[in-house]
Write a protein that holds these residues in place. Structure first.
Motif, mmCIF file in Angstrom:
data_model
loop_
_atom_site.group_PDB
_atom_site.id
_atom_site.type_symbol
_atom_site.label_atom_id
_atom_site.label_comp_id
_atom_site.label_asym_id
_atom_site.label_seq_id
_atom_site.Cartn_x
_atom_site.Cartn_y
_atom_site.Cartn_z
ATOM 1 N N VAL A 41 -13.186 -2.977 8.904
ATOM 2 C CA VAL A 41 -12.586 -4.315 8.837
ATOM 3 C C VAL A 41 -13.469 -5.302 9.589
ATOM 4 O O VAL A 41 -13.047 -6.404 9.934
ATOM 5 C CB VAL A 41 -11.156 -4.313 9.409
ATOM 6 C CG1 VAL A 41 -10.252 -3.385 8.601
ATOM 7 C CG2 VAL A 41 -11.144 -3.899 10.892
ATOM 8 N N GLY A 42 -14.712 -4.915 9.827
ATOM 9 C CA GLY A 42 -15.618 -5.697 10.654
ATOM 10 C C GLY A 42 -15.940 -7.084 10.134
ATOM 11 O O GLY A 42 -16.368 -7.947 10.906
ATOM 12 N N ALA A 61 -9.714 -2.705 3.075
ATOM 13 C CA ALA A 61 -10.861 -1.815 3.238
ATOM 14 C C ALA A 61 -10.864 -0.831 2.080
ATOM 15 O O ALA A 61 -9.825 -0.586 1.450
ATOM 16 C CB ALA A 61 -10.793 -1.062 4.565
ATOM 17 N N GLU A 62 -12.032 -0.295 1.781
ATOM 18 C CA GLU A 62 -12.154 0.763 0.777
ATOM 19 C C GLU A 62 -12.428 2.066 1.531
ATOM 20 O O GLU A 62 -13.485 2.209 2.161
ATOM 21 C CB GLU A 62 -13.271 0.459 -0.216
ATOM 22 C CG GLU A 62 -13.342 1.459 -1.353
ATOM 23 C CD GLU A 62 -14.339 1.059 -2.437
ATOM 24 O OE1 GLU A 62 -14.324 1.709 -3.510
ATOM 25 O OE2 GLU A 62 -15.127 0.122 -2.226
ATOM 26 N N LEU A 78 -3.839 -5.168 3.307
ATOM 27 C CA LEU A 78 -2.832 -5.787 4.178
ATOM 28 C C LEU A 78 -2.165 -4.803 5.128
ATOM 29 O O LEU A 78 -0.984 -4.883 5.398
ATOM 30 C CB LEU A 78 -1.786 -6.518 3.320
ATOM 31 C CG LEU A 78 -2.348 -7.653 2.448
ATOM 32 C CD1 LEU A 78 -1.265 -8.174 1.515
ATOM 33 C CD2 LEU A 78 -2.896 -8.775 3.314
ATOM 34 N N PHE A 79 -2.957 -3.868 5.662
ATOM 35 C CA PHE A 79 -2.471 -2.974 6.702
ATOM 36 C C PHE A 79 -2.737 -3.613 8.072
ATOM 37 O O PHE A 79 -3.535 -4.557 8.192
ATOM 38 C CB PHE A 79 -3.147 -1.603 6.615
ATOM 39 C CG PHE A 79 -4.662 -1.650 6.639
ATOM 40 C CD1 PHE A 79 -5.357 -1.693 7.845
ATOM 41 C CD2 PHE A 79 -5.379 -1.669 5.451
ATOM 42 C CE1 PHE A 79 -6.740 -1.749 7.874
ATOM 43 C CE2 PHE A 79 -6.775 -1.720 5.468
ATOM 44 C CZ PHE A 79 -7.449 -1.770 6.677
ATOM 45 N N ASP A 80 -2.080 -3.095 9.078
ATOM 46 C CA ASP A 80 -2.291 -3.566 10.443
ATOM 47 C C ASP A 80 -3.645 -3.044 10.931
ATOM 48 O O ASP A 80 -3.803 -1.833 11.118
ATOM 49 C CB ASP A 80 -1.167 -3.057 11.346
ATOM 50 C CG ASP A 80 -1.345 -3.452 12.803
ATOM 51 O OD1 ASP A 80 -2.322 -4.148 13.133
ATOM 52 O OD2 ASP A 80 -0.495 -3.041 13.616
ATOM 53 N N PRO A 81 -4.645 -3.904 11.147
ATOM 54 C CA PRO A 81 -5.974 -3.411 11.537
ATOM 55 C C PRO A 81 -5.997 -2.774 12.914
ATOM 56 O O PRO A 81 -6.938 -2.048 13.253
ATOM 57 C CB PRO A 81 -6.838 -4.674 11.506
ATOM 58 C CG PRO A 81 -5.879 -5.802 11.738
ATOM 59 C CD PRO A 81 -4.604 -5.381 11.064
ATOM 60 N N ALA A 82 -4.956 -3.029 13.710
ATOM 61 C CA ALA A 82 -4.900 -2.460 15.056
ATOM 62 C C ALA A 82 -4.205 -1.107 15.095
ATOM 63 O O ALA A 82 -4.130 -0.492 16.165
ATOM 64 C CB ALA A 82 -4.192 -3.430 16.000
ATOM 65 N N ALA A 87 -7.307 3.382 12.396
ATOM 66 C CA ALA A 87 -8.590 2.938 12.938
ATOM 67 C C ALA A 87 -9.462 4.129 13.320
ATOM 68 O O ALA A 87 -10.676 4.136 13.069
ATOM 69 C CB ALA A 87 -8.363 2.032 14.147
ATOM 70 N N GLN A 88 -8.863 5.152 13.914
ATOM 71 C CA GLN A 88 -9.622 6.345 14.292
ATOM 72 C C GLN A 88 -10.152 7.073 13.062
ATOM 73 O O GLN A 88 -11.273 7.588 13.066
ATOM 74 C CB GLN A 88 -8.748 7.270 15.125
ATOM 75 C CG GLN A 88 -8.463 6.743 16.531
ATOM 76 C CD GLN A 88 -7.396 7.539 17.255
ATOM 77 O OE1 GLN A 88 -6.871 8.533 16.727
ATOM 78 N NE2 GLN A 88 -7.051 7.125 18.461
ATOM 79 N N ALA A 89 -9.348 7.115 11.992
ATOM 80 C CA ALA A 89 -9.789 7.774 10.758
ATOM 81 C C ALA A 89 -10.972 7.036 10.148
ATOM 82 O O ALA A 89 -11.940 7.664 9.699
ATOM 83 C CB ALA A 89 -8.629 7.845 9.770
#
Length: 288
Positions: A41-42, A61-62, A78-82, A87-89
């Motif tokens: 999501v950078g 993201a893809e 539209l997922f929560d980026p936090a 995020a770890q995955a």
């Protein structure tokens, strides 16, 4: 209303910066664009800060996945980026990209192709290094005429002479993670046979039962019979159908808005999402 739900920037393997991407989307007459860089999501912050008035951004993201030995991509919107688990995955997949690229370079050099890590890193720039950057190096060296020509068994295609394995998510886990983060999932280009093996319809049905929201139907890698077959499958499985360009800038000869998503489908995606909301443009005004 023109909606393109699959694009890439320099945050992964596109050639437009996120700011350039949204500017080009507005110039192309799009009303909605999704930024779906590979496993990152950078680019979202830059895209939001540069978003022109009249253009809405869908963050996403893809995700790189593999099931039964076959690679597949999952578009997550539209997922929560936090969300920590998702995020770890994503981070684990990204961390494997550099070793994979180095292994492809090693195999290419064994085939007497004078590609170097420095060349690939230069092409990738600040983005997450990936197979398309190695492909672009082959184009620079005159080994293949286009990036697409590198994605064959002759070179970097799945099972190809210079291919290399990478860590990929189980798609059932990916669907679960995205849903838990409030997002919506769409199977990207599921019938893109030119890219290699594709998952069977039985797997798509199983993913639908596990919570998959939709499949990408209108894509330039799908011919008319494939699109008709996928639409029938979507009706059978009660899945949403999307369309998009899969735009990568100058790296692939595809224009923004080459394929688009029906506004009613877009509306349903936004209704289902709880992790984030589409961002309306504000003329490039920076949001804090």
């Amino acid at each position: 209303m023109r909606i393109d739900l699959h694009t890439h920037s320099t945050a992964s393997d596109g050639t437009d910066t996120p700011a350039e991407l949204v500017a080009n989307a507005a110039a192309a007459g799009l009303d909605v664009i999704a930024l779906t860089d590979h496993d990152t999501v950078g680019g979202h912050r830059e895209a939001v800060d540069a978003l022109p008035e009249g253009l809405t951004l869908v963050t996403g993201a893809e995700l790189s996945c593999r099931v039964d030995g076959v690679s597949m991509h999952l578009l997550a919107y539209l997922f929560d980026p936090a969300d920590a688990e998702l995020a770890q995955a994503r981070e684990r997949v990204r961390d494997d990209r550099v070793p994979r690229a180095r292994e492809m370079i090693r195999k290419l050099r064994a085939l007497d192709v004078p590609v170097t890590w420095e060349q690939v890193a230069r092409i990738a720039g600040d983005g997450s290094v990936g197979r398309p950057h190695v492909a672009a190096a082959l184009v620079e060296l005159g080994v293949v005429p286009t990036v697409s020509d590198a994605f064959t068994r002759e070179w970097l295609g799945h099972g190809g002479r210079a291919s290399a394995a990478k860590h990929e998510l189980d798609p059932f886990d990916a669907v679960r993670l995205v849903k838990a983060a409030g997002g919506v999932t769409v199977f990207a280009h599921p019938a893109a046979v030119k890219r290699g093996a594709v998952v069977p319809e039985s797997t798509i049905a199983a993913l639908a039962a596990a919570g998959l929201d939709g499949i990408e139907v209108d894509h330039l890698d799908h011919d008319a019979p494939a699109r008709a077959r996928l639409r029938g499958l979507a009706r059978e499985l009660d899945l949403l159908t999307t369309g998009s360009s899969d735009y990568h800038g100058s790296r692939k000869p595809i224009e923004l808005g080459a394929c688009t998503t029906d506004p009613e489908v877009y509306g349903e995606i936004t209704r289902r999402a709880t992790g984030a909301f589409p961002v309306p443009g504000a003329g490039g005004a920076v949001r804090r």
